[in-house]
Design an enzyme around this catalytic site. Sequence first.
Site, short mmCIF file in Angstrom:
data_model
loop_
_atom_site.label_atom_id
_atom_site.label_comp_id
_atom_site.label_asym_id
_atom_site.label_seq_id
_atom_site.Cartn_x
_atom_site.Cartn_y
_atom_site.Cartn_z
CG ASP A 82 -2.24 0.42 1.08
OD1 ASP A 82 -2.69 0.42 -0.07
OD2 ASP A 82 -2.90 0.76 2.07
CD GLU A 134 -5.54 7.68 -1.94
OE1 GLU A 134 -4.50 7.03 -1.69
OE2 GLU A 134 -6.16 8.32 -1.09
N GLY A 180 -6.88 6.62 10.63
CA GLY A 180 -6.80 6.90 12.07
C GLY A 180 -8.17 7.02 12.68
N GLY A 208 -8.87 4.09 5.37
CA GLY A 208 -9.44 4.66 6.60
C GLY A 208 -10.70 3.90 6.98
CB THR A 232 -6.70 3.12 13.34
OG1 THR A 232 -5.90 3.78 12.36
CG2 THR A 232 -6.63 3.90 14.64
P1 13P Z 1 -7.42 2.89 9.33
O1 13P Z 1 -6.12 3.01 10.04
O2 13P Z 1 -8.33 4.07 9.53
O3 13P Z 1 -8.12 1.61 9.64
O4 13P Z 1 -7.08 2.87 7.76
C1 13P Z 1 -6.07 1.99 7.26
C2 13P Z 1 -5.69 2.35 5.86
O5 13P Z 1 -6.45 2.93 5.13
C3 13P Z 1 -4.31 2.00 5.38
O6 13P Z 1 -4.10 2.46 4.08
#
Ligand code: 13P
Length: 399
Positions: A82, A134, A180, A208, A232
């Site tokens: 990623d 993206e 996050g 996210g 997160t």
């Molecule tokens: P979160 O940390 O909000 O779960 O998102 C992870 C993410 O999108 C890594 O690219």
Amino acid sequence: MALVNMKDLLNHAYANHYAVGAFEIVSLKLLHAVITAAEQTRSPVILNIVEPHFDLFDVELLMPSVVDVARRASVPVAVHMDHCESLASVQSAIRLGCNGVMVDGAQDELPDNINKTREVVTLAHGCGVPVEGELGHVPGMKPDIDDDAKSVQTSANEARVFVERTNVDFLAVSIGTMHGVANGKLRLDYNRLSKINEAVNIPLVIHGGTGLTDQQYHKLIDQGVAKINYFTALAELIVAQTQKNLSKKEVGYRGMFANVHEALVAEVKRVMQVWRSAGRAAEILIQCSTWNNVEHVIVYNTNDNDPTVTQIMLRKGKQKLSSIPGVLEVRIGRATDDKSKYRYCWLVRFAHENVIENYKNHPVHVEFADSYFRPLAVDRVTNDYEIIDDMELARQFRA
Ligand code: 13P
């Protein structure tokens, strides 16, 4: 055993209205918990390695375990890198065994993002590896950088142009989520998402993924989201459980991590149920192609009596051929039996069969072969072999 083609996997999810979790792996503890949850729920899973988090682990050390776990799993698994920041990181991700990559051009102007992503697509597709692009910006990946705090939502018209010009396989969109922890419930723009989905008609990705309600996840999936990145929530769970353990008296090393694995497995299983990927493993294994490496094998004799000339050729080959995109490993062999028809071999491991032609025509290979190898090894035999994994072997036996 069950490393599968990620494009097949996400196309299946997109067509069947469920989402595959891309769980970020920063340690063996997370790797163990995520694969356990996938096995227990019979769910496909993406093991997600995130370049901006390389400060948390040694990627060269972690990746062999990630790839090995994926191969040994009895459920479909893809290994994804990623937020790759450059073409070199994409090539390195493929060399380390990733069979999906994401290029992060979201903060560039549209034409720059298109150019950067197109270059990545050319390299990755040449290795058989699908690409996630993206468009728009999901904030919070680099919280210490000011620009990162602003959300830029994806426009459907730009998305259409971006996908047409880059030929990406999946598109990460910005429609209100953030990396996050969010302050309060996030407002997501489903109308925007639906227009993007209509415009591009390829699997969509949510970055996210932490902190949404079940209803929000379902609405995202209904509008074409087939991959949800999740980290997160898992990181916070590890911290909370460890703090709880440490608050007890006289906690040893084992006690410090008590129930962390169980809590992680329970959370990953929960979201696999919510995202409707649980229970899908069997149909995917039947419908999606497996991800097989190819071994490029050359057996040969040299016509030079001076061993140093052969040694120079071997050293040059090992160093140069490893730099070609899609080459995972270059090994040199010597016959154990003096009477062998061929005294030496090259074993060059390719990520995928698409690499065969590109390798043959790559200027580094052409130069090495014409200047060093072929004049010395006139007597040689070359073949490419797809590596058959255990699952395919079992299928052939059943057939
Ligand atoms: P979160 O940390 O909000 O779960 O998102 C992870 C993410 O999108 C890594 O690219």
